[in-house]
Design an enzyme around this catalytic site. Sequence first.
Site, mmCIF file in Angstrom:
data_model
loop_
_atom_site.group_PDB
_atom_site.id
_atom_site.type_symbol
_atom_site.label_atom_id
_atom_site.label_comp_id
_atom_site.label_asym_id
_atom_site.label_seq_id
_atom_site.Cartn_x
_atom_site.Cartn_y
_atom_site.Cartn_z
ATOM 1 N N SER A 157 0.839 -1.191 0.000
ATOM 2 C CA SER A 157 0.000 0.000 0.000
ATOM 3 C C SER A 157 0.877 1.245 0.000
ATOM 4 C CB SER A 157 -0.887 0.004 1.245
ATOM 5 O OG SER A 157 -1.458 1.269 1.488
ATOM 6 N N TYR A 182 0.355 0.062 10.729
ATOM 7 C CA TYR A 182 -0.071 -0.351 9.398
ATOM 8 C C TYR A 182 1.005 -0.025 8.362
ATOM 9 C CZ TYR A 182 -2.715 -0.594 5.041
ATOM 10 O OH TYR A 182 -3.133 -0.906 3.755
#
Length: 317
Positions: A157, A182
């Site tokens: 990502s 994350y």
Amino acid sequence: MTTQHRIGSGFGARSTAREVLAGIDLSGRTALVTGGYSGLGLETTRALSTAGAQVIVPARRPAVAKEALRDIPGTETRELDLADLQSVRMFAETLVETGRTIDILIANAGIMACPETRVGPGWEAQFAVNHLGHFALVNRLRPVLAAGGSRVVSVSSAGHFATGIRWNDIHFRDGYDRWLAYGQSKTANILFAVRLDALGAATGIRAFSLHPGEILTPLQRHIPREEQIALGWISPDGTAAEGFKTPEQGAATTVWAATSPMLADHGGVYCQDCDVAELATADDMDTGGVKPWAIDPEEASRLWDLSCELTGVDAFS
């Protein structure tokens, strides 16, 4: 590793998974897609099946997966919990015993910005599930990865812009930040592909990582609606922001990385919008690209060694 520069794939941000796979016949090939029954994973499974592949879908919730895949031919579900290394071992051993060959392995499953959660021996959950679980899975499936043509695709990502590997506190024992956690896990996904490609290329195992784009999927389950509005992801009526992709567009870069002949000599690269990404020169993740810390071979080697130590597996180095 190949330099991060676009190669002119002919596809772009609005290309769909079906468009990317047009003319590619995957008959007789087997793919494995973690989390392949929800969100981007489901669209990835659907596209690969349409192209003729048999698709194995490991799932923490097998009954839910079977229902989601009911109308997609050539799919099968097997139980797997990436947060549990014993589950990973049992899944892999059972699959290896079948003697089947895995031509495409897509590490797609993941969690994002969850409340502080500990798994295993106290590991931070996002690093454990998004990285360590997939690391152990790929290593344990080494015997059935197709020699001379297998691809491993790690779904990362733009969230990796948030941070490199926090070597002094990987598991956030000194204060938890869900977005940094994350981001670290997504950096780990990229570094994993860099090192795996370096170790596997000689035997025909190539690895790639990618940013699928911004898409509304169940991945956002831990983000309150009010926060999604504040972040500009959705409007007050729940409509996705301009620039967001559909799930089928989001799955396009994944299947492109998994199948494109153009990538034959470009192992280890980070991709976006169905092409190799450029090196990121700005701090705004909306500008795209990949941060230097995520493709650093020394960082990749260091993370690989640590992951071997934590999981107790190393089938490549």
